[in-house]
Design a protein around this motif. Sequence first.
Motif, PDB file in Angstrom:
ATOM      1  N   SER A 463       0.839  -1.198   0.000  1.00 53.26           N
ATOM      2  CA  SER A 463       0.000   0.000   0.000  1.00 53.26           C
ATOM      3  C   SER A 463       0.874   1.248   0.000  1.00 53.26           C
ATOM      4  O   SER A 463       2.020   1.224   0.444  1.00 53.26           O
ATOM      5  N   LEU A 464       0.296   2.330  -0.503  1.00 52.71           N
ATOM      6  CA  LEU A 464       1.018   3.601  -0.545  1.00 52.71           C
ATOM      7  C   LEU A 464       0.752   4.407   0.714  1.00 52.71           C
ATOM      8  O   LEU A 464      -0.364   4.417   1.242  1.00 52.71           O
ATOM      9  N   GLU A 485       2.718   4.880 -12.245  1.00 55.70           N
ATOM     10  CA  GLU A 485       3.998   4.714 -11.547  1.00 55.70           C
ATOM     11  C   GLU A 485       4.035   5.592 -10.287  1.00 55.70           C
ATOM     12  O   GLU A 485       4.871   6.489 -10.178  1.00 55.70           O
ATOM     13  N   PRO A 486       3.161   5.373  -9.341  1.00 59.23           N
ATOM     14  CA  PRO A 486       3.077   6.289  -8.200  1.00 59.23           C
ATOM     15  C   PRO A 486       4.376   6.385  -7.391  1.00 59.23           C
ATOM     16  O   PRO A 486       4.705   7.460  -6.874  1.00 59.23           O
ATOM     17  N   LEU A 487       5.119   5.283  -7.288  1.00 59.43           N
ATOM     18  CA  LEU A 487       6.354   5.312  -6.495  1.00 59.43           C
ATOM     19  C   LEU A 487       7.475   6.071  -7.198  1.00 59.43           C
ATOM     20  O   LEU A 487       8.505   6.369  -6.586  1.00 59.43           O
ATOM     21  N   LEU A 520      -5.475  11.805  -2.654  1.00 61.22           N
ATOM     22  CA  LEU A 520      -6.082  11.083  -1.535  1.00 61.22           C
ATOM     23  C   LEU A 520      -6.635   9.738  -1.989  1.00 61.22           C
ATOM     24  O   LEU A 520      -6.530   8.726  -1.278  1.00 61.22           O
ATOM     25  N   ARG A 521      -7.231   9.681  -3.168  1.00 61.15           N
ATOM     26  CA  ARG A 521      -7.718   8.406  -3.706  1.00 61.15           C
ATOM     27  C   ARG A 521      -6.554   7.446  -3.937  1.00 61.15           C
ATOM     28  O   ARG A 521      -6.665   6.250  -3.683  1.00 61.15           O
ATOM     29  N   ARG A 522      -5.432   7.990  -4.420  1.00 63.80           N
ATOM     30  CA  ARG A 522      -4.270   7.144  -4.683  1.00 63.80           C
ATOM     31  C   ARG A 522      -3.731   6.540  -3.384  1.00 63.80           C
ATOM     32  O   ARG A 522      -3.088   5.488  -3.411  1.00 63.80           O
ATOM     33  N   GLY A 526     -11.567   6.263   0.027  1.00 60.24           N
ATOM     34  CA  GLY A 526     -12.758   6.363  -0.800  1.00 60.24           C
ATOM     35  C   GLY A 526     -13.344   7.757  -0.733  1.00 60.24           C
ATOM     36  O   GLY A 526     -13.016   8.559   0.154  1.00 60.24           O
ATOM     37  N   ASP A 527     -14.234   8.056  -1.647  1.00 60.83           N
ATOM     38  CA  ASP A 527     -14.804   9.405  -1.716  1.00 60.83           C
ATOM     39  C   ASP A 527     -15.535   9.780  -0.431  1.00 60.83           C
ATOM     40  O   ASP A 527     -15.474  10.933   0.015  1.00 60.83           O
TER      41      ASP A 527
END
Length: 609
Positions: A463-464, A485-487, A520-522, A526-527
Motif C-alpha cells: 500500500s502507498l 507509476e506512483p512510487l 487522496l484516492r491514490r 474512498g470518496d
Amino acid sequence: MTEGAGVTRAMEGQAKPQLRSAFRAMGCGEVRGIHRGQELRLAGWVHRRRDLGGVYFLDLRDRTGLLQLSVGPDWTEPQSLEVVKGLGAEDVIQVKGQVVARPPDARNAELATGEVELQVESVLLLNEADTPAIPVYRSPGEPLPAEELRLRHRHLDLRRPELLGNLQLRHSLVLAARNVMDRLGFLEVETPILTKATPEGARDYLVPSRVHPGEFYALPQSPQLYKQLLVIAGVERYFQIARCFRDEDLRADRQPEFTQIDVEASFIDSDDLFLWMEELMASLGEVAGIPTPTPFPRLTYAEAMERFGVDRPDSRVGLEIQDFTSHFRKSESTILRKAVEEGGRARGIRVPGGGVLSRKQIEALEAEAKAAGAPGLFWAKRAEDGAASGPLSKFLTPGVQEAIGMGPGDLLLLAAGPDSVTSPALAVVRVAAAATAELPPTDASGWLWVTDFPLFLDDGNGSLVPGHHPFVLPHPEDVGRLDGEPLAVRSLAYDLVYNGAELGSGSIRIHDAELQRRVLRRLGLGDEEIQQKFGFLLEALASGAPPHGGIALGVDRIVKMFLGAGSLRDVIAFPKTTAARALFEGAPSPVGEHELTELGVQIMPPAER
C-alpha cells in the motif's frame, strides 16, 4: 574551568536580563568592575559556602550567573555573621554590601564577575532550603546524578547554570525568529489545540468530549490544515511558535509534545521559501554563534541517497558512497557475485589514508554496519608499496585498484545487496570511518537543503503512504505518473538539514481541489472517507486557493544542535522520559471513575485490548 563558568559567559553575550526589583539592584551575574565602590543589594540562592578560618566566601547565584561574596567580622554585622555560619546549599538570601576588587591572585578569569566580589555588610535569610535531593553545585569533574533522578527533581536540576543557559538561548532564538518573521511580513496567528484527527504519519493524542459523548478531539500533530486555510483565507504570510503533539515512541530526538516555528505563505515557490528560511537561520546562527553562510547547498533526495545513503547527510564529512558494481559483477567472491546477480549493487567508501586503521578499528566499523542492518562489511587496505591486504584484497587486482581510485595507504569498505540494506549501513559507516580516521571536515557549516522527495512510499505491504503528508504538490514533471507509476512520482517537498540532523520539513502544497482528491484516492481513501476527513479542506481549495507552501522548523532540535546537547531533554524545561512520563509532576496518572463515566470512557484490561 569553574563549574558553570562557560555557560555564564555564554549567557552574558545574550540578551541581558534586567532583574532590578524591590529585592535587588541587579542580577548577580551582571556585577562588573565598573560597579566598584557601589553599595548594592542582591538576592539569590547560596550556590556554595567556604569557611576560611572565620572569613566566609559564598557564591551567590541567580539566573544571570554567580558572584562571590566575602563575609568577615571586620565588615559584616555580627548578627549577619551568625546567619552565614548556619547557611546551607540552596538557602535563599538577600545581601547588602559594597563591590570591591578581588586581590589579583584571587581573580577568576573564567567568570564574568571574576574581577570583583561583594563585601557583605548584612544578610537576610529569605527562606531556608531542605537538603537538596540532588546537588546544584558540583566539583569539577563530578558526574551528574542519573537522569531519571534529575527529572524527578527537575526544579533543582533547572537551577544548574548549564540548563538555565540552555533556556536563555532558547528564549533568545525564539525572540529573534519572531523579529525576522515580522520583518518578512508574516503575521503570527494562533491555531486550535483541540482539533480534528487527520493522518499526519503518527498516532494522535485523543481528547474525549464531555459535551458530545462518543466523539473526540485530537491534539494537533502540526497546524498543517489550519495554516493552509489561513493563507487560502488571505492572511498570505502566516507563522506561529506552535505546540504540537505526537503519540509515538520516544528517542533522544523525540518528545510527545514539541515546539516548532510553523510557516506558510501564498504566491510563492520553493526558492522564495529557501531564501526566507536562510535569512531566518542566519539570524538565529548569529545569536548562537553558529556559522551560517548562505545560500545553503541543495541536493535532491535521489542524489543524497546515492552519495550519502541517507536523506539528511552530514555534509561536513567528505567521504561519499560510490558504486563499484561493475568491478565486482564477475567477482570470484560468491557473496559479491550473488548479491549483484540478484539485483543488488556493490557500493562502498574509499577512505584516504585509512590504511593506518587497526583491525580492531575496522571491526568496530563493521559492527556499525551490522547494527544498521547489513550482514557484514568487506574491506581491504592498500599499503604504500601497492600490496593489498584484508578479506577483500584477493579480489582487488591492480587494475581494479586503479579503476576505483584506491591509492597507496587507502582503505576500501564495501557492502553488497539491495540499496535498502546497503544505504543505511554505509550512511553510518561513512561518518564513523571519517571520525575514526580523523579526517578533517570538508564543509565547516553543515547546512543543506534536500529536495524532491518521493510523493509516496511503499508501507511494506503493497500500500502507498505519503512521503511527507497527503497535501504535498507532486512535481509538475511527474503528475502523469500518478496512476501508473506512483512510487516514481517526485514531490515539491524539502528538508532543511544541519550537521546530519533534519531541522525542518516542508513543501509546496496542492492548491487544486481535484488534484488533492486524486492524491487522496491514490492513498486508498474512498470518496466518502475523503469527504468526512477532508471535506472542509477541499471546499477551501475550491474557493480560489492561491499557490502556497511552507515549512515547520523544530525549535527543540535547533537549540539542541546549536548547543551540541546530547538530548532534547537538555533544552526543554519539563521534558518527558523515553517512557513518555513526566517524573516531577507524575503524569500521566489515573483518573477517577466519576470523571471517566462523565466522559463516557471505560478502561479495558490490557488482555482485552
